[in-house]
Design a protein around this motif. Structure first.
Motif, PDB file in Angstrom:
ATOM      1  N   UNK A 132      -2.649  -4.552 -11.609  1.00 24.19           N
ATOM      2  CA  UNK A 132      -1.409  -3.782 -11.673  1.00 24.19           C
ATOM      3  C   UNK A 132      -0.843  -3.553 -10.277  1.00 24.19           C
ATOM      4  N   UNK A 133      -1.709  -3.338  -9.304  1.00 27.07           N
ATOM      5  CA  UNK A 133      -1.249  -3.194  -7.919  1.00 27.07           C
ATOM      6  C   UNK A 133      -0.620  -4.499  -7.451  1.00 27.07           C
ATOM      7  N   UNK A 134      -1.269  -5.630  -7.757  1.00 27.61           N
ATOM      8  CA  UNK A 134      -0.756  -6.938  -7.364  1.00 27.61           C
ATOM      9  C   UNK A 134       0.626  -7.202  -7.953  1.00 27.61           C
ATOM     10  N   UNK A 135       0.864  -6.706  -9.163  1.00 27.30           N
ATOM     11  CA  UNK A 135       2.093  -7.033  -9.890  1.00 27.30           C
ATOM     12  C   UNK A 135       3.307  -6.231  -9.431  1.00 27.30           C
ATOM     13  N   UNK A 136       3.127  -5.240  -8.579  1.00 26.34           N
ATOM     14  CA  UNK A 136       4.257  -4.415  -8.140  1.00 26.34           C
ATOM     15  C   UNK A 136       5.274  -5.249  -7.376  1.00 26.34           C
ATOM     16  N   UNK A 140      10.163  -0.216  -6.569  1.00 24.34           N
ATOM     17  CA  UNK A 140       9.169   0.302  -7.508  1.00 24.34           C
ATOM     18  C   UNK A 140       9.761   1.517  -8.215  1.00 24.34           C
ATOM     19  N   UNK A 141       9.874   1.499  -9.551  1.00 29.43           N
ATOM     20  CA  UNK A 141      10.452   2.656 -10.258  1.00 29.43           C
ATOM     21  C   UNK A 141       9.681   3.932  -9.960  1.00 29.43           C
ATOM     22  N   UNK A 142      10.416   4.999  -9.631  1.00 31.84           N
ATOM     23  CA  UNK A 142       9.791   6.288  -9.390  1.00 31.84           C
ATOM     24  C   UNK A 142       9.051   6.407  -8.085  1.00 31.84           C
ATOM     25  N   UNK A 143       9.212   5.440  -7.206  1.00 27.19           N
ATOM     26  CA  UNK A 143       8.484   5.452  -5.935  1.00 27.19           C
ATOM     27  C   UNK A 143       8.931   6.610  -5.057  1.00 27.19           C
ATOM     28  N   UNK A 144       7.950   7.283  -4.445  1.00 28.04           N
ATOM     29  CA  UNK A 144       8.246   8.307  -3.448  1.00 28.04           C
ATOM     30  C   UNK A 144       8.690   7.627  -2.154  1.00 28.04           C
ATOM     31  N   UNK A 145       9.311   8.383  -1.215  1.00 26.80           N
ATOM     32  CA  UNK A 145       9.747   7.762   0.042  1.00 26.80           C
ATOM     33  C   UNK A 145       8.625   7.059   0.798  1.00 26.80           C
ATOM     34  N   UNK A 146       7.409   7.606   0.739  1.00 26.43           N
ATOM     35  CA  UNK A 146       6.231   6.950   1.311  1.00 26.43           C
ATOM     36  C   UNK A 146       5.139   7.016   0.258  1.00 26.43           C
ATOM     37  N   UNK A 147       4.798   5.886  -0.319  1.00 25.87           N
ATOM     38  CA  UNK A 147       3.925   5.871  -1.487  1.00 25.87           C
ATOM     39  C   UNK A 147       2.914   4.747  -1.355  1.00 25.87           C
ATOM     40  N   UNK A 148       1.622   5.078  -1.537  1.00 33.17           N
ATOM     41  CA  UNK A 148       0.605   4.042  -1.614  1.00 33.17           C
ATOM     42  C   UNK A 148       0.118   3.957  -3.055  1.00 33.17           C
ATOM     43  N   UNK A 149       0.256   2.765  -3.628  1.00 30.14           N
ATOM     44  CA  UNK A 149      -0.247   2.476  -4.965  1.00 30.14           C
ATOM     45  C   UNK A 149      -1.619   1.831  -4.815  1.00 30.14           C
ATOM     46  N   UNK A 150      -2.587   2.278  -5.599  1.00 33.18           N
ATOM     47  CA  UNK A 150      -3.946   1.793  -5.396  1.00 33.18           C
ATOM     48  C   UNK A 150      -4.730   1.794  -6.697  1.00 33.18           C
ATOM     49  N   UNK A 160     -11.319  -0.461  -2.597  1.00 32.06           N
ATOM     50  CA  UNK A 160     -10.101  -0.317  -3.390  1.00 32.06           C
ATOM     51  C   UNK A 160      -9.010  -1.264  -2.919  1.00 32.06           C
ATOM     52  N   UNK A 161      -8.087  -1.529  -3.832  1.00 32.55           N
ATOM     53  CA  UNK A 161      -6.918  -2.377  -3.583  1.00 32.55           C
ATOM     54  C   UNK A 161      -5.716  -1.475  -3.426  1.00 32.55           C
ATOM     55  N   UNK A 162      -4.871  -1.735  -2.416  1.00 32.15           N
ATOM     56  CA  UNK A 162      -3.734  -0.855  -2.151  1.00 32.15           C
ATOM     57  C   UNK A 162      -2.526  -1.654  -1.677  1.00 32.15           C
ATOM     58  N   UNK A 163      -1.351  -1.105  -1.963  1.00 29.44           N
ATOM     59  CA  UNK A 163      -0.102  -1.576  -1.371  1.00 29.44           C
ATOM     60  C   UNK A 163       0.733  -0.342  -1.044  1.00 29.44           C
ATOM     61  N   UNK A 164       1.394  -0.369   0.101  1.00 29.41           N
ATOM     62  CA  UNK A 164       2.140   0.798   0.590  1.00 29.41           C
ATOM     63  C   UNK A 164       3.601   0.434   0.773  1.00 29.41           C
ATOM     64  N   UNK A 197      -2.036  -4.995   1.103  1.00 26.74           N
ATOM     65  CA  UNK A 197      -1.024  -6.009   1.385  1.00 26.74           C
ATOM     66  C   UNK A 197      -1.447  -7.386   0.916  1.00 26.74           C
ATOM     67  N   UNK A 198      -1.170  -8.393   1.743  1.00 30.02           N
ATOM     68  CA  UNK A 198      -1.497  -9.777   1.381  1.00 30.02           C
ATOM     69  C   UNK A 198      -2.970 -10.102   1.564  1.00 30.02           C
ATOM     70  N   UNK A 199      -3.681  -9.286   2.367  1.00 24.53           N
ATOM     71  CA  UNK A 199      -5.094  -9.576   2.589  1.00 24.53           C
ATOM     72  C   UNK A 199      -5.712  -8.803   3.730  1.00 24.53           C
ATOM     73  N   UNK A 200      -5.055  -7.740   4.191  1.00 24.37           N
ATOM     74  CA  UNK A 200      -5.572  -6.950   5.305  1.00 24.37           C
ATOM     75  C   UNK A 200      -6.759  -6.091   4.849  1.00 24.37           C
ATOM     76  N   UNK A 201      -7.616  -5.737   5.806  1.00 23.54           N
ATOM     77  CA  UNK A 201      -8.818  -4.959   5.493  1.00 23.54           C
ATOM     78  C   UNK A 201      -8.905  -3.769   6.437  1.00 23.54           C
TER      79      UNK A 201
END
Length: 229
Positions: A132-136, A140-150, A160-164, A197-201
């Motif tokens: 679900x994180x990958x598919x964003x 993003x609907x309902x996204x806050x001004x600074x939002x990390x989805x994980x 964990x997997x995250x996108x910001x 992101x695309x592959x950062x750790x």
């Protein structure tokens, strides 16, 4: 005005790929504040760092829109740059707007320890799976001004997997968000490995001091740039 910008990528994966690009300008004490956001936008980076005093690690951090008090990948990246330039890892970094930030090297990883009270505020939205994180996609609907989805990849292992997404900072998607990692370590109260992101750790954990966290990662050099503004 002509400037030499040292460029690194911060929070790369184990092979040195991905990560967030950072520009670092040394001997920047005479450069006006308004030049920082202009340079950052010109480079197409999320942040740049002006090092005003090399010996004391006095510095300013700029996004495309403003100076930032605390930002993770700029501080991890500039710690590595200063170590390369001076031959030693500085004990502390001194961002202009916040308390000094401790830094050190541990094997391949460069670390910082910072007070999370100085970090930008983020919303954290947990999803059910890494897929679900990958598919964003933006917006993003309902996204806050600074939002990390994980989502958890492996909860017992702390992975964990995250996108910001941070439109409030003049960004779309941020490849590797160290300040959010500092806050995630506080939220979970445990050591984490964050694949963003695309592959950062990013590696993050609570610090011994209440309210402080540590974030670390790999840093690799890129070709320096000469910029005229």
């Amino acid at each position: 005005m002509r400037m030499t910008v040292l460029v690194v990528r911060v929070f790369t994966d184990e092979a040195g790929s991905f990560g967030n690009e950072l520009g670092v300008v040394l001997d920047a004490a005479g450069l006006p504040d308004e030049l920082g956001p202009r340079l950052t936008a010109h480079l197409g980076f999320h942040e740049t760092v002006f090092v005003d005093d090399l010996a004391h690690a006095d510095l300013r951090i700029f996004a495309p829109t403003a100076e930032l008090p605390l930002a993770g990948h700029p501080l991890v990246g500039v710690a590595r740059v200063l170590a390369d330039v001076t031959g030693r890892v500085p004990e502390v970094l001194r961002p202009r707007l916040v308390d000094p930030v401790e830094t050190w090297q541990d094997g391949e990883l460069t670390w910082i320890r910072a007070n999370t009270a100085s970090a930008p505020e983020f919303a954290f939205t947990q999803l059910d799976s890494p897929a679900e994180v990958e598919a964003l996609s933006l917006p993003v609907p309902g996204q806050a001004p600074k939002d990390q989805f994980w989502a958890w990849i492996d909860e017992p292992a702390g992975e964990l997997r995250a996108r910001t997404f941070a439109e409030a900072l003049g960004m779309g998607e941020d490849e590797a968000t160290g300040s959010a990692a500092l806050l995630q370590a506080q939220r979970h109260g445990r050591e984490l490995t964050i694949r963003q992101g695309r592959g950062s750790v990013l590696h993050a954990r609570p610090a011994p001091q209440p309210g402080w966290s540590e974030v670390g990662g790999r840093v690799v050099d890129e070709q320096e740039r000469v910029v005229e503004l």
